[in-house]
Design a protein around this motif. Structure first.
Motif, PDB file in Angstrom:
ATOM      1  N   MET A   3       0.823  -1.196   0.000  1.00  0.00           N
ATOM      2  CA  MET A   3       0.000   0.000   0.000  1.00  0.00           C
ATOM      3  C   MET A   3       0.866   1.259   0.000  1.00  0.00           C
ATOM      4  O   MET A   3       0.584   2.229  -0.701  1.00  0.00           O
ATOM      5  CB  MET A   3      -0.920  -0.011   1.225  1.00  0.00           C
ATOM      6  N   GLU A   4       1.948   1.228   0.774  1.00  0.00           N
ATOM      7  CA  GLU A   4       2.863   2.363   0.838  1.00  0.00           C
ATOM      8  C   GLU A   4       3.463   2.650  -0.540  1.00  0.00           C
ATOM      9  O   GLU A   4       3.618   3.812  -0.939  1.00  0.00           O
ATOM     10  CB  GLU A   4       3.977   2.061   1.840  1.00  0.00           C
ATOM     11  N   LEU A   5       3.791   1.608  -1.280  1.00  0.00           N
ATOM     12  CA  LEU A   5       4.346   1.775  -2.622  1.00  0.00           C
ATOM     13  C   LEU A   5       3.358   2.504  -3.526  1.00  0.00           C
ATOM     14  O   LEU A   5       3.707   3.472  -4.209  1.00  0.00           O
ATOM     15  CB  LEU A   5       4.689   0.401  -3.207  1.00  0.00           C
ATOM     16  N   LEU A   6       2.115   2.064  -3.511  1.00  0.00           N
ATOM     17  CA  LEU A   6       1.123   2.643  -4.410  1.00  0.00           C
ATOM     18  C   LEU A   6       0.746   4.065  -3.994  1.00  0.00           C
ATOM     19  O   LEU A   6       0.511   4.928  -4.847  1.00  0.00           O
ATOM     20  CB  LEU A   6      -0.113   1.738  -4.448  1.00  0.00           C
ATOM     21  N   VAL A   7       0.701   4.326  -2.702  1.00  0.00           N
ATOM     22  CA  VAL A   7       0.409   5.683  -2.228  1.00  0.00           C
ATOM     23  C   VAL A   7       1.543   6.632  -2.600  1.00  0.00           C
ATOM     24  O   VAL A   7       1.315   7.785  -2.997  1.00  0.00           O
ATOM     25  CB  VAL A   7       0.178   5.684  -0.707  1.00  0.00           C
ATOM     26  N   SER A   8       2.791   6.157  -2.483  1.00  0.00           N
ATOM     27  CA  SER A   8       3.939   6.995  -2.827  1.00  0.00           C
ATOM     28  C   SER A   8       3.899   7.402  -4.293  1.00  0.00           C
ATOM     29  O   SER A   8       4.195   8.553  -4.645  1.00  0.00           O
ATOM     30  CB  SER A   8       5.245   6.244  -2.532  1.00  0.00           C
ATOM     31  N   VAL A   9       3.527   6.469  -5.153  1.00  0.00           N
ATOM     32  CA  VAL A   9       3.409   6.780  -6.574  1.00  0.00           C
ATOM     33  C   VAL A   9       2.331   7.843  -6.798  1.00  0.00           C
ATOM     34  O   VAL A   9       2.480   8.749  -7.631  1.00  0.00           O
ATOM     35  CB  VAL A   9       3.075   5.498  -7.369  1.00  0.00           C
ATOM     36  N   GLN A  10       1.267   7.771  -6.015  1.00  0.00           N
ATOM     37  CA  GLN A  10       0.158   8.718  -6.134  1.00  0.00           C
ATOM     38  C   GLN A  10       0.586  10.135  -5.734  1.00  0.00           C
ATOM     39  O   GLN A  10       0.184  11.121  -6.363  1.00  0.00           O
ATOM     40  CB  GLN A  10      -1.005   8.250  -5.257  1.00  0.00           C
ATOM     41  N   LEU A  11       1.413  10.264  -4.699  1.00  0.00           N
ATOM     42  CA  LEU A  11       1.766  11.579  -4.160  1.00  0.00           C
ATOM     43  C   LEU A  11       3.043  12.169  -4.753  1.00  0.00           C
ATOM     44  O   LEU A  11       3.249  13.385  -4.694  1.00  0.00           O
ATOM     45  CB  LEU A  11       1.934  11.483  -2.633  1.00  0.00           C
ATOM     46  N   LEU A  12       3.914  11.326  -5.317  1.00  0.00           N
ATOM     47  CA  LEU A  12       5.246  11.776  -5.720  1.00  0.00           C
ATOM     48  C   LEU A  12       5.267  12.897  -6.748  1.00  0.00           C
ATOM     49  O   LEU A  12       6.047  13.850  -6.596  1.00  0.00           O
ATOM     50  CB  LEU A  12       6.059  10.586  -6.228  1.00  0.00           C
ATOM     51  N   PRO A  13       4.483  12.863  -7.818  1.00  0.00           N
ATOM     52  CA  PRO A  13       4.616  13.901  -8.851  1.00  0.00           C
ATOM     53  C   PRO A  13       4.509  15.327  -8.310  1.00  0.00           C
ATOM     54  O   PRO A  13       5.274  16.205  -8.718  1.00  0.00           O
ATOM     55  CB  PRO A  13       3.462  13.571  -9.817  1.00  0.00           C
ATOM     56  N   SER A  14       3.589  15.553  -7.393  1.00  0.00           N
ATOM     57  CA  SER A  14       3.408  16.908  -6.875  1.00  0.00           C
ATOM     58  C   SER A  14       4.528  17.324  -5.935  1.00  0.00           C
ATOM     59  O   SER A  14       4.740  18.516  -5.688  1.00  0.00           O
ATOM     60  CB  SER A  14       2.059  17.006  -6.142  1.00  0.00           C
ATOM     61  N   ALA A  15       5.258  16.341  -5.375  1.00  0.00           N
ATOM     62  CA  ALA A  15       6.312  16.652  -4.404  1.00  0.00           C
ATOM     63  C   ALA A  15       7.676  16.864  -5.038  1.00  0.00           C
ATOM     64  O   ALA A  15       8.553  17.495  -4.428  1.00  0.00           O
ATOM     65  CB  ALA A  15       6.407  15.522  -3.373  1.00  0.00           C
ATOM     66  N   LEU A  16       7.891  16.377  -6.245  1.00  0.00           N
ATOM     67  CA  LEU A  16       9.220  16.423  -6.862  1.00  0.00           C
ATOM     68  C   LEU A  16       9.758  17.848  -7.015  1.00  0.00           C
ATOM     69  O   LEU A  16      10.949  18.102  -6.851  1.00  0.00           O
ATOM     70  CB  LEU A  16       9.183  15.739  -8.232  1.00  0.00           C
ATOM     71  N   LYS A  17       8.884  18.788  -7.307  1.00  0.00           N
ATOM     72  CA  LYS A  17       9.318  20.155  -7.554  1.00  0.00           C
ATOM     73  C   LYS A  17       9.777  20.860  -6.274  1.00  0.00           C
ATOM     74  O   LYS A  17      10.589  21.787  -6.339  1.00  0.00           O
ATOM     75  CB  LYS A  17       8.181  20.958  -8.201  1.00  0.00           C
ATOM     76  N   GLU A  18       9.253  20.440  -5.123  1.00  0.00           N
ATOM     77  CA  GLU A  18       9.497  21.179  -3.891  1.00  0.00           C
ATOM     78  C   GLU A  18      10.463  20.482  -2.940  1.00  0.00           C
ATOM     79  O   GLU A  18      10.908  21.084  -1.966  1.00  0.00           O
ATOM     80  CB  GLU A  18       8.171  21.434  -3.180  1.00  0.00           C
TER      81      GLU A  18
END
Length: 251
Positions: free
Chosen positions: A62-77
């Motif tokens: 579950m942690e893997l799939l949630v991380s994929v969900q949240l990562l794009p918005s966090a990469l810039k910051e």
């Protein structure tokens, strides 16, 4: 009745699945709001419900799939100078920690998980943070500790959270750093349980039920991040951690 049907009946007719659904919803809201919360809530509760060897792999997937969900918005910051060494060291140490998951007595590991979460919650409530500098050597040390914990208990967050939240960055940067860190080790953390046979049919059936709950709860938490003040969120989050840790330790 074939083996799949028997497994499905065993999983879906178990009251513990409903308890896991409720815990997953709370953890998803926390994860979406703060960037952490999935493992430190679900590792002790899933371990209490099903035992560490059955519960931790579900949480890792579950942690893997949630991380994929949240990562794009966090990469810039995110601050990659700090996060990448942390994540790299953690990724290397995670398989070593997984050896503990396979070898240590399940009851002892469950109580350790509960006690660890309880201490972590108390530290957060006390306001203690690491307030030194962040040299490369210390990033690697903290990342290694996090990886050992990730492999053995499913929780890499506590040392990294206490370490990263010490900085003067705004809440948005803290959140992005945590999301990026968890994403860097999420893939590595599931490899050993899969190869070791811990990701079996019951684990996949539980994941099939719990993942949609998490997928719905995380965006709710992310929206709350924009409107709910930290002073209102923190007491709730700390109370959840203390309850989860206490249940696993004394349950």
């Amino acid at each position: 009745m074939n083996s799949l049907s028997e497994a499905a009946w065993t999983v879906f007719a178990d009251w513990r699945l409903l308890a896991a659904v409720l815990a997953t919803a709370v953890a998803g809201v926390m994860r979406g709001y703060s960037g952490f919360g999935t493992a430190v809530i679900l590792a002790p509760i899933y371990s209490l419900l099903w035992g560490p060897r059955a519960g931790v792999p579900v949480m890792l997937l579950m942690e893997l799939l949630v991380s994929v969900q949240l990562l794009p918005s966090a990469l810039k910051e995110a601050d990659r100078r700090v996060v990448l060494p942390l994540g790299g060291a953690a990724a290397i140490a995670t398989p070593i920690g997984a050896w503990i998951l396979f070898t240590v007595d399940g009851e002892a590991l469950r109580r350790f998980i509960g006690g660890f979460v309880l201490v972590f919650g108390l530290l957060l409530m006390s306001g203690w943070r690491y307030h030194g500098t962040r040299p490369l050597s210390l990033n690697i040390m903290v990342g290694t500790l996090a990886g050992l914990l990730k492999g053995s208990t499913g929780m890499s967050g506590p040392p990294v959270i206490l370490y990263l939240l010490a900085g003067l960055e705004e809440a948005r940067r803290h959140r992005a750093n945590l999301i990026m860190f968890f994403a860097t080790i999420a893939i590595v953390s599931v490899i050993v349980p899969i190869l070791g046979g811990l990701v079996d049919i019951p684990a996949l059936l539980r994941l099939a039920v719990l993942l949609p709950v998490m997928a719905l709860a995380v965006p709710i938490g992310a929206r709350l991040f924009l409107v709910v003040p930290d002073r209102l969120y923190r007491p709730f989050a700390m109370a959840v951690l203390l309850v989860a840790g206490g249940m696993a330790l004394f349950g």
